[in-house]
Design a protein around this motif. Sequence first.
Motif, PDB file in Angstrom:
ATOM      1  N   VAL A  43      10.640  26.819  41.877  1.00 35.07           N
ATOM      2  CA  VAL A  43      11.812  26.711  42.448  1.00 35.07           C
ATOM      3  C   VAL A  43      12.590  27.889  42.794  1.00 35.07           C
ATOM      4  CG1 VAL A  43      14.128  25.377  42.539  1.00 35.07           C
ATOM      5  CG2 VAL A  43      12.085  24.438  41.701  1.00 35.07           C
ATOM      6  N   MET A  44      12.823  28.251  44.307  1.00 36.16           N
ATOM      7  CA  MET A  44      13.636  29.341  44.450  1.00 36.16           C
ATOM      8  C   MET A  44      15.029  29.040  44.656  1.00 36.16           C
ATOM      9  SD  MET A  44      13.053  32.194  47.384  1.00 36.16           S
ATOM     10  CE  MET A  44      11.310  32.603  47.072  1.00 36.16           C
ATOM     11  N   ILE A  45      15.881  29.803  44.249  1.00 38.24           N
ATOM     12  CA  ILE A  45      17.523  29.383  44.386  1.00 38.24           C
ATOM     13  C   ILE A  45      17.924  30.607  45.182  1.00 38.24           C
ATOM     14  CG2 ILE A  45      19.670  28.787  43.452  1.00 38.24           C
ATOM     15  CD1 ILE A  45      17.887  27.367  41.087  1.00 38.24           C
ATOM     16  N   GLU A  46      18.735  30.242  46.059  1.00 39.53           N
ATOM     17  CA  GLU A  46      19.313  31.526  46.800  1.00 39.53           C
ATOM     18  C   GLU A  46      20.767  31.185  47.168  1.00 39.53           C
ATOM     19  OE1 GLU A  46      17.330  32.427  50.735  1.00 39.53           O
ATOM     20  OE2 GLU A  46      15.547  31.368  50.075  1.00 39.53           O
ATOM     21  N   PRO A  77       3.046  21.815  52.802  1.00 37.27           N
ATOM     22  CA  PRO A  77       4.174  22.544  53.145  1.00 37.27           C
ATOM     23  C   PRO A  77       5.087  22.979  52.014  1.00 37.27           C
ATOM     24  CG  PRO A  77       4.975  20.172  53.194  1.00 37.27           C
ATOM     25  CD  PRO A  77       3.477  20.168  52.735  1.00 37.27           C
ATOM     26  N   ARG A  78       5.771  24.059  52.255  1.00 38.14           N
ATOM     27  CA  ARG A  78       6.853  24.489  51.383  1.00 38.14           C
ATOM     28  C   ARG A  78       7.946  23.677  51.603  1.00 38.14           C
ATOM     29  NH1 ARG A  78       5.640  30.630  52.983  1.00 38.14           N
ATOM     30  NH2 ARG A  78       3.589  30.632  52.206  1.00 38.14           N
ATOM     31  N   TYR A  79       8.598  23.466  50.587  1.00 33.90           N
ATOM     32  CA  TYR A  79      10.088  22.558  50.780  1.00 33.90           C
ATOM     33  C   TYR A  79      11.265  23.395  50.693  1.00 33.90           C
ATOM     34  CZ  TYR A  79       6.453  19.135  49.597  1.00 33.90           C
ATOM     35  OH  TYR A  79       5.519  18.327  49.481  1.00 33.90           O
ATOM     36  N   ALA A  80      12.317  23.333  51.680  1.00 27.59           N
ATOM     37  CA  ALA A  80      13.466  24.119  51.656  1.00 27.59           C
ATOM     38  C   ALA A  80      14.586  22.935  51.824  1.00 27.59           C
ATOM     39  CB  ALA A  80      13.598  24.967  52.887  1.00 27.59           C
ATOM     40  N   HIS A  81      15.539  22.959  50.857  1.00 32.20           N
ATOM     41  CA  HIS A  81      16.738  22.279  50.799  1.00 32.20           C
ATOM     42  C   HIS A  81      17.994  23.333  50.997  1.00 32.20           C
ATOM     43  CE1 HIS A  81      14.389  18.678  49.749  1.00 32.20           C
ATOM     44  NE2 HIS A  81      13.777  19.519  48.980  1.00 32.20           N
ATOM     45  N   HIS A  82      18.825  22.811  52.101  1.00 28.39           N
ATOM     46  CA  HIS A  82      20.146  23.765  52.443  1.00 28.39           C
ATOM     47  C   HIS A  82      21.146  23.049  51.895  1.00 28.39           C
ATOM     48  CE1 HIS A  82      17.866  27.093  54.370  1.00 28.39           C
ATOM     49  NE2 HIS A  82      17.252  25.955  54.689  1.00 28.39           N
ATOM     50  N   HIS A  83      22.083  23.539  50.853  1.00 31.00           N
ATOM     51  CA  HIS A  83      23.253  22.816  50.338  1.00 31.00           C
ATOM     52  C   HIS A  83      24.554  23.807  50.629  1.00 31.00           C
ATOM     53  CE1 HIS A  83      20.547  20.147  48.347  1.00 31.00           C
ATOM     54  NE2 HIS A  83      19.810  21.068  48.036  1.00 31.00           N
TER      55      HIS A  83
END
Length: 91
Positions: A43-46, A77-83
């Motif tokens: 998990v990458m957190i940015e 796929p790679r998963y990206a969630h924007h919050h």
Amino acid sequence: MFAPAARAQDRLIEALQKAIPAMHEEPGCLLYAIHDAADGLIVMIEKWASDSDLAAHTEGPAVARLNTLLDGLARQPRYAHHHDTTACWHP
């Protein structure tokens, strides 16, 4: 989130670790870190100072280099969630 390809977890983590210093140098980068999840995902957190900083990051050379480093190491796929950040009040 990244799902490592078969037998590639260590190499995937190493590739991400190589790329992170360049991300920290980008304008507006407040946080860029990876974490191991219990299910094996990475998990990458940015956190970015603004939407425009994030947009520039996404199109920039550091992400292009990261994508090259990750070639073949993560399943698609790679998963990206924007919050969005929500202010919290604590009594």
